[in-house]
Scaffold this motif. Structure first.
Motif, PDB file in Angstrom:
ATOM      1  N   ILE A 178      31.742  53.523  39.657  1.00  0.00           N
ATOM      2  CA  ILE A 178      32.802  53.404  41.017  1.00  0.00           C
ATOM      3  C   ILE A 178      33.299  52.278  40.820  1.00  0.00           C
ATOM      4  N   ILE A 179      34.760  51.902  40.459  1.00  0.00           N
ATOM      5  CA  ILE A 179      34.934  50.319  40.943  1.00  0.00           C
ATOM      6  C   ILE A 179      36.034  50.017  41.948  1.00  0.00           C
ATOM      7  N   HIS A 180      36.328  49.244  42.849  1.00  0.00           N
ATOM      8  CA  HIS A 180      37.215  49.181  43.599  1.00  0.00           C
ATOM      9  C   HIS A 180      38.423  47.818  43.313  1.00  0.00           C
ATOM     10  N   VAL A 181      39.482  47.735  42.713  1.00  0.00           N
ATOM     11  CA  VAL A 181      40.555  47.491  42.235  1.00  0.00           C
ATOM     12  C   VAL A 181      41.403  46.324  44.147  1.00  0.00           C
ATOM     13  N   GLU A 182      40.730  44.991  43.964  1.00  0.00           N
ATOM     14  CA  GLU A 182      40.276  44.478  45.659  1.00  0.00           C
ATOM     15  C   GLU A 182      42.184  44.273  45.250  1.00  0.00           C
ATOM     16  N   ASP A 183      42.876  44.452  46.233  1.00  0.00           N
ATOM     17  CA  ASP A 183      44.145  43.930  46.565  1.00  0.00           C
ATOM     18  C   ASP A 183      44.710  43.056  48.092  1.00  0.00           C
ATOM     19  N   GLN A 184      43.121  42.812  48.200  1.00  0.00           N
ATOM     20  CA  GLN A 184      43.539  41.838  49.633  1.00  0.00           C
ATOM     21  C   GLN A 184      43.336  40.397  49.381  1.00  0.00           C
ATOM     22  N   PHE A 185      41.356  40.572  49.226  1.00  0.00           N
ATOM     23  CA  PHE A 185      40.917  39.315  49.268  1.00  0.00           C
ATOM     24  C   PHE A 185      41.523  38.721  48.124  1.00  0.00           C
ATOM     25  N   THR A 186      41.003  36.985  47.457  1.00  0.00           N
ATOM     26  CA  THR A 186      40.832  36.595  46.314  1.00  0.00           C
ATOM     27  C   THR A 186      39.891  35.636  46.046  1.00  0.00           C
ATOM     28  N   ARG A 187      39.236  35.895  44.132  1.00  0.00           N
ATOM     29  CA  ARG A 187      37.892  35.473  44.332  1.00  0.00           C
ATOM     30  C   ARG A 187      38.487  34.428  43.564  1.00  0.00           C
ATOM     31  N   ASP A 224      44.414  38.420  39.725  1.00  0.00           N
ATOM     32  CA  ASP A 224      44.267  37.370  40.175  1.00  0.00           C
ATOM     33  C   ASP A 224      44.776  36.919  41.219  1.00  0.00           C
ATOM     34  N   GLY A 225      45.060  35.370  41.939  1.00  0.00           N
ATOM     35  CA  GLY A 225      44.811  34.571  43.368  1.00  0.00           C
ATOM     36  C   GLY A 225      45.961  34.882  43.313  1.00  0.00           C
ATOM     37  N   ILE A 226      47.253  34.700  42.183  1.00  0.00           N
ATOM     38  CA  ILE A 226      48.632  34.214  42.885  1.00  0.00           C
ATOM     39  C   ILE A 226      49.465  35.344  43.184  1.00  0.00           C
ATOM     40  N   GLU A 227      49.677  36.724  41.907  1.00  0.00           N
ATOM     41  CA  GLU A 227      50.236  37.453  42.265  1.00  0.00           C
ATOM     42  C   GLU A 227      49.496  38.488  42.854  1.00  0.00           C
ATOM     43  N   LYS A 228      48.376  38.541  42.233  1.00  0.00           N
ATOM     44  CA  LYS A 228      47.397  39.978  42.933  1.00  0.00           C
ATOM     45  C   LYS A 228      48.321  41.519  41.456  1.00  0.00           C
ATOM     46  N   LYS A 229      48.185  40.441  40.634  1.00  0.00           N
ATOM     47  CA  LYS A 229      48.740  41.043  39.520  1.00  0.00           C
ATOM     48  C   LYS A 229      47.963  41.439  38.154  1.00  0.00           C
ATOM     49  N   ARG A 280      46.427  38.780  28.422  1.00  0.00           N
ATOM     50  CA  ARG A 280      46.577  39.331  30.371  1.00  0.00           C
ATOM     51  C   ARG A 280      46.713  40.367  30.127  1.00  0.00           C
ATOM     52  N   VAL A 281      46.232  40.956  31.512  1.00  0.00           N
ATOM     53  CA  VAL A 281      46.338  42.604  31.378  1.00  0.00           C
ATOM     54  C   VAL A 281      46.796  43.584  33.246  1.00  0.00           C
ATOM     55  N   ALA A 282      47.540  43.298  33.361  1.00  0.00           N
ATOM     56  CA  ALA A 282      48.067  43.565  34.914  1.00  0.00           C
ATOM     57  C   ALA A 282      48.531  45.051  34.846  1.00  0.00           C
ATOM     58  N   ILE A 283      47.718  44.918  36.056  1.00  0.00           N
ATOM     59  CA  ILE A 283      46.950  46.165  36.835  1.00  0.00           C
ATOM     60  C   ILE A 283      47.668  47.550  36.489  1.00  0.00           C
ATOM     61  N   ASP A 284      49.621  47.196  36.406  1.00  0.00           N
ATOM     62  CA  ASP A 284      49.787  48.594  36.769  1.00  0.00           C
ATOM     63  C   ASP A 284      50.372  48.937  35.028  1.00  0.00           C
ATOM     64  N   GLU A 285      49.966  47.828  34.572  1.00  0.00           N
ATOM     65  CA  GLU A 285      50.174  48.412  33.297  1.00  0.00           C
ATOM     66  C   GLU A 285      49.170  49.258  32.604  1.00  0.00           C
ATOM     67  N   LEU A 286      47.972  48.639  33.272  1.00  0.00           N
ATOM     68  CA  LEU A 286      47.277  49.073  33.010  1.00  0.00           C
ATOM     69  C   LEU A 286      47.065  51.196  33.668  1.00  0.00           C
ATOM     70  N   HIS A 287      47.686  50.990  34.905  1.00  0.00           N
ATOM     71  CA  HIS A 287      48.003  52.442  35.009  1.00  0.00           C
ATOM     72  C   HIS A 287      48.565  53.665  35.045  1.00  0.00           C
ATOM     73  N   ARG A 288      49.665  52.581  34.626  1.00  0.00           N
ATOM     74  CA  ARG A 288      51.404  53.550  33.322  1.00  0.00           C
ATOM     75  C   ARG A 288      50.252  54.013  32.237  1.00  0.00           C
ATOM     76  N   LEU A 289      48.628  52.786  30.922  1.00  0.00           N
ATOM     77  CA  LEU A 289      48.939  53.701  30.291  1.00  0.00           C
ATOM     78  C   LEU A 289      47.942  54.655  30.470  1.00  0.00           C
ATOM     79  N   TYR A 290      47.018  54.322  31.699  1.00  0.00           N
ATOM     80  CA  TYR A 290      45.995  55.702  32.432  1.00  0.00           C
ATOM     81  C   TYR A 290      46.810  57.106  32.607  1.00  0.00           C
ATOM     82  N   GLU A 291      48.355  56.925  32.846  1.00  0.00           N
ATOM     83  CA  GLU A 291      48.922  58.091  33.079  1.00  0.00           C
ATOM     84  C   GLU A 291      49.398  58.654  31.478  1.00  0.00           C
ATOM     85  N   GLU A 292      49.440  57.924  30.591  1.00  0.00           N
ATOM     86  CA  GLU A 292      50.240  58.337  29.514  1.00  0.00           C
ATOM     87  C   GLU A 292      48.708  58.726  28.182  1.00  0.00           C
TER      88      GLU A 292
END
Length: 357
Positions: A178-187, A224-229, A280-292
């Protein structure tokens, strides 16, 4: 090759070796280690294999103050007929020099160090465990050692290689994590040191990983550290997605580590005529594809775990359960093939393995 002659000092006190099926990851070390020094004007010199033991460093050694250090990780495997194999060690040494360049550390002679590395592993070959899923982890690293508090590259360095018999990186073995998608800290950010294997990249992720583990996650997926996207990588591995029959992985962009296992998986998939794309793979794109219903498998790749299937991604309160928390057919095939080549069970058509004599 330089004219450096390797000096060997054997340990007089041999350690007891752990049972082959009882080796935790990264806490047991062999009898010997490799050490070589660098000094400006003299270059890399004095290569030695010596008994494993503590180092003596000046408190002003620059590594303590400015973090100028790089490292690598690779493995040695014991085959059923008792041979010792390394998996693409040349790629690890190439990447070590790539990291060194980013950290202003002088390069090593890759051919020379390869010979030293093989001699060390050969000396310690009895430490290579034989139980399936185990191996001898090899950790080369370089630290800056000049005693100087002025900010700037060190003029002295120490290069070392230590060895550790290991079992599975994840306690559960080859089970979906199980993996958490980090949306606060930057790597890392483009132009930074994310593409290098340097110590600070990892400690900077500890807070995020600790927070994720408290919530039942095994690791963190960084954006990514700029847009968190845009998806980058997991703390300990690169990441792949099987989407509607195609395998997709984030493209190397200057902040993502150029994984040796990642490279091998891409080459393997292409040899199987399975479409694989680096983009490039956006997290919201991945979620949309998951929903589909199009996200069929997710897996991580790295030296430590080889293949780590992902059974669940948690992002902003949204749970993406992948393949019903079961390992996917492709993930299993990739794991069986790569580990089969690494351990000599399968033919190596790519010339990836190097036998230690």
């Amino acid at each position: 090759m330089s004219e450096n002659t390797l000096q060997l000092t054997k340990s007089e006190n041999q350690k007891a070796k752990p049972a082959s099926d009882q080796v935790p990851f990264g806490t047991t070390f062999t009898d010997h280690m490799f050490v070589m020094d660098y000094e400006e004007g003299q270059g890399w010199h004095n290569p030695q294999i010596v008994p494993y033991g503590p180092l003596e460093l000046d408190p002003a050694a620059m590594v303590f103050h400015y973090g100028q250090s790089v490292f690598e990780g690779l493995k040695a495997y014991r085959t059923a007929d008792d041979r010792i194999l390394l998996f693409r060690p040349d790629k690890n040494l190439q990447r070590l020099n790539l990291s060194s360049d980013r950290l202003s550390i002088p390069p090593i002679d890759e051919e020379e160090v390869m010979a030293y590395l093989q001699q060390l592993v050969s000396l310690e070959q009895d430490w290579v465990p034989s139980t399936p899923g185990t191996s001898l982890y090899i950790r080369p690293f370089i630290i800056s050692t000049e005693p100087n508090l002025a900010v700037g590259p060190s003029r002295k360095y120490k290069f070392m290689v230590i060895l550790s018999p290991v079992g599975s990186y994840f306690a559960g073995g080859l089970k979906p994590v199980i993996i958490h998608v980090e949306d606060q800290f930057t790597r890392a950010v483009k132009g930074g040191t994310g593409m290098a294997k340097t110590a600070g990249n990892y400690s900077a992720g500890y807070q995020a990983q600790a927070s994720a583990k408290k919530k039942g996650n095994a690791d963190v997926l960084w954006l990514d550290g700029i847009e968190k996207k845009y998806i980058e990588e997991v703390g300990s591995m690169n990441i792949f997605f099987k989407i509607d029959g195609e395998v997709v992985t984030p493209e190397l962009n200057g902040s993502i580590l150029k994984g040796v296992t990642r490279m091998s998986i891409i080459e393997l998939l292409r040899s199987w005529d399975i479409p694989v794309t680096e983009r490039r793979v956006a997290i919201d794109e991945l979620h949309r594809l998951y929903e589909e219903g199009k996200v069929e498998e997710i897996f991580g790749t790295g030296t430590a775990a080889v293949i780590s299937p992902v059974g669940e991604l948690n992002w902003m309160g949204r749970k993406m359960v992948i393949n019903n928390h079961e390992i996917g057919e492709l993930s299993q095939r990739l794991y069986d093939t790569v580990t089969g080549i690494q351990t000599g069970k399968l033919e190596d058509p790519f010339g990836w393995v190097v036998e230690v004599k």
